[in-house]
Design a protein around this motif. Structure first.
Motif, PDB file in Angstrom:
ATOM      1  N   UNK A 146      32.479  43.320   5.957  1.00  0.00           N
ATOM      2  CA  UNK A 146      31.683  43.664   7.092  1.00  0.00           C
ATOM      3  C   UNK A 146      31.616  45.191   7.191  1.00  0.00           C
ATOM      4  N   UNK A 147      30.481  45.701   7.560  1.00  0.00           N
ATOM      5  CA  UNK A 147      30.263  47.141   7.726  1.00  0.00           C
ATOM      6  C   UNK A 147      30.482  47.482   9.201  1.00  0.00           C
ATOM      7  N   UNK A 148      31.423  48.397   9.479  1.00  0.00           N
ATOM      8  CA  UNK A 148      31.795  48.742  10.852  1.00  0.00           C
ATOM      9  C   UNK A 148      31.439  50.191  11.135  1.00  0.00           C
ATOM     10  N   UNK A 149      30.679  50.423  12.203  1.00  0.00           N
ATOM     11  CA  UNK A 149      30.325  51.765  12.646  1.00  0.00           C
ATOM     12  C   UNK A 149      31.354  52.185  13.685  1.00  0.00           C
ATOM     13  N   UNK A 150      32.007  53.318  13.448  1.00  0.00           N
ATOM     14  CA  UNK A 150      33.137  53.723  14.282  1.00  0.00           C
ATOM     15  C   UNK A 150      32.945  55.128  14.829  1.00  0.00           C
ATOM     16  N   UNK A 151      33.007  55.258  16.146  1.00  0.00           N
ATOM     17  CA  UNK A 151      33.019  56.573  16.796  1.00  0.00           C
ATOM     18  C   UNK A 151      34.474  56.864  17.140  1.00  0.00           C
ATOM     19  N   UNK A 152      34.904  58.085  16.941  1.00  0.00           N
ATOM     20  CA  UNK A 152      36.287  58.443  17.227  1.00  0.00           C
ATOM     21  C   UNK A 152      37.184  58.325  16.014  1.00  0.00           C
ATOM     22  N   UNK A 153      36.608  58.312  14.828  1.00  0.00           N
ATOM     23  CA  UNK A 153      37.359  58.078  13.593  1.00  0.00           C
ATOM     24  C   UNK A 153      38.371  59.165  13.267  1.00  0.00           C
ATOM     25  N   UNK A 154      38.151  60.377  13.738  1.00  0.00           N
ATOM     26  CA  UNK A 154      39.088  61.459  13.407  1.00  0.00           C
ATOM     27  C   UNK A 154      40.113  61.687  14.518  1.00  0.00           C
ATOM     28  N   UNK A 155      40.082  60.865  15.558  1.00  0.00           N
ATOM     29  CA  UNK A 155      41.057  60.963  16.641  1.00  0.00           C
ATOM     30  C   UNK A 155      42.352  60.245  16.285  1.00  0.00           C
ATOM     31  N   UNK A 156      43.275  60.241  17.224  1.00  0.00           N
ATOM     32  CA  UNK A 156      44.610  59.670  16.984  1.00  0.00           C
ATOM     33  C   UNK A 156      44.559  58.197  16.575  1.00  0.00           C
ATOM     34  N   UNK A 157      43.775  57.388  17.256  1.00  0.00           N
ATOM     35  CA  UNK A 157      43.688  55.959  16.920  1.00  0.00           C
ATOM     36  C   UNK A 157      42.803  55.759  15.706  1.00  0.00           C
ATOM     37  N   UNK A 158      41.687  56.474  15.649  1.00  0.00           N
ATOM     38  CA  UNK A 158      40.765  56.338  14.529  1.00  0.00           C
ATOM     39  C   UNK A 158      41.397  56.646  13.188  1.00  0.00           C
ATOM     40  N   UNK A 159      42.281  57.644  13.155  1.00  0.00           N
ATOM     41  CA  UNK A 159      42.943  57.995  11.881  1.00  0.00           C
ATOM     42  C   UNK A 159      43.823  56.856  11.384  1.00  0.00           C
ATOM     43  N   UNK A 160      44.260  55.985  12.269  1.00  0.00           N
ATOM     44  CA  UNK A 160      45.023  54.804  11.865  1.00  0.00           C
ATOM     45  C   UNK A 160      44.100  53.638  11.513  1.00  0.00           C
ATOM     46  N   UNK A 161      42.986  53.556  12.230  1.00  0.00           N
ATOM     47  CA  UNK A 161      42.067  52.434  12.056  1.00  0.00           C
ATOM     48  C   UNK A 161      41.213  52.546  10.796  1.00  0.00           C
ATOM     49  N   UNK A 162      40.760  53.755  10.464  1.00  0.00           N
ATOM     50  CA  UNK A 162      39.870  53.930   9.302  1.00  0.00           C
ATOM     51  C   UNK A 162      40.507  53.388   8.022  1.00  0.00           C
ATOM     52  N   UNK A 163      41.755  53.704   7.676  1.00  0.00           N
ATOM     53  CA  UNK A 163      42.316  53.136   6.449  1.00  0.00           C
ATOM     54  C   UNK A 163      42.661  51.645   6.571  1.00  0.00           C
ATOM     55  N   UNK A 164      42.911  51.164   7.786  1.00  0.00           N
ATOM     56  CA  UNK A 164      43.268  49.753   7.965  1.00  0.00           C
ATOM     57  C   UNK A 164      42.074  48.826   7.747  1.00  0.00           C
ATOM     58  N   UNK A 165      40.890  49.253   8.142  1.00  0.00           N
ATOM     59  CA  UNK A 165      39.714  48.387   8.014  1.00  0.00           C
ATOM     60  C   UNK A 165      39.360  48.081   6.560  1.00  0.00           C
ATOM     61  N   UNK A 166      39.301  49.079   5.658  1.00  0.00           N
ATOM     62  CA  UNK A 166      39.037  48.730   4.249  1.00  0.00           C
ATOM     63  C   UNK A 166      40.142  47.857   3.647  1.00  0.00           C
ATOM     64  N   UNK A 167      41.373  48.073   4.078  1.00  0.00           N
ATOM     65  CA  UNK A 167      42.465  47.221   3.592  1.00  0.00           C
ATOM     66  C   UNK A 167      42.246  45.767   3.975  1.00  0.00           C
ATOM     67  N   UNK A 168      41.512  45.558   5.074  1.00  0.00           N
ATOM     68  CA  UNK A 168      41.195  44.209   5.537  1.00  0.00           C
ATOM     69  C   UNK A 168      39.850  43.716   4.992  1.00  0.00           C
ATOM     70  N   UNK A 169      39.248  44.502   4.080  1.00  0.00           N
ATOM     71  CA  UNK A 169      38.007  44.084   3.442  1.00  0.00           C
ATOM     72  C   UNK A 169      36.728  44.573   4.101  1.00  0.00           C
ATOM     73  N   UNK A 170      36.834  45.544   5.002  1.00  0.00           N
ATOM     74  CA  UNK A 170      35.657  46.055   5.702  1.00  0.00           C
ATOM     75  C   UNK A 170      35.262  47.433   5.186  1.00  0.00           C
ATOM     76  N   UNK A 171      34.011  47.778   5.380  1.00  0.00           N
ATOM     77  CA  UNK A 171      33.498  49.102   5.030  1.00  0.00           C
ATOM     78  C   UNK A 171      33.346  49.888   6.327  1.00  0.00           C
ATOM     79  N   UNK A 172      33.891  51.107   6.368  1.00  0.00           N
ATOM     80  CA  UNK A 172      33.852  51.933   7.572  1.00  0.00           C
ATOM     81  C   UNK A 172      32.796  53.023   7.437  1.00  0.00           C
ATOM     82  N   UNK A 173      31.944  53.127   8.463  1.00  0.00           N
ATOM     83  CA  UNK A 173      31.006  54.232   8.582  1.00  0.00           C
ATOM     84  C   UNK A 173      31.357  54.931   9.894  1.00  0.00           C
ATOM     85  N   UNK A 174      31.805  56.166   9.795  1.00  0.00           N
ATOM     86  CA  UNK A 174      32.218  56.919  10.974  1.00  0.00           C
ATOM     87  C   UNK A 174      31.099  57.827  11.453  1.00  0.00           C
TER      88      UNK A 174
END
Length: 74
Positions: free
Chosen positions: A1-29
């Motif tokens: 799944x392709x996920x559009x993410x706002x806040x990717x460079x913030x405290x939570x986003x920096x944890x979420x961006x690498x976790x999503x591809x590990x779960x099989x998703x593509x991240x677009x920040x």
């Protein structure tokens, strides 16, 4: 799944961006500062430069399957 993410460079986003591809998703920040492109890429995502408050800028980019908006700390 392709996920559009706002806040990717913030405290939570920096944890979420690498976790999503590990779960099989593509991240677009969504980033405002083009200087953050490498940071997002290093985390495992791709980025688009846009202001989330500017509808025209957002409509220029492909739509993701889901959008996640992370709030800014106050």
């Amino acid at each position: 799944m392709r996920v559009l993410l706002a806040g990717a460079t913030g405290a939570i986003g920096r944890q979420l961006v690498p976790a999503l591809p590990d779960a099989g998703h593509q991240v677009v920040a969504i980033i405002r500062d083009p200087g953050n492109r490498d940071r997002v890429k290093d985390l495992g995502g791709e980025s688009i430069v846009a202001d989330v408050m500017n509808r025209e800028q957002l409509l220029r980019h492909p739509v993701a399957d889901h959008r996640i908006r992370l709030p800014r700390p106050r």
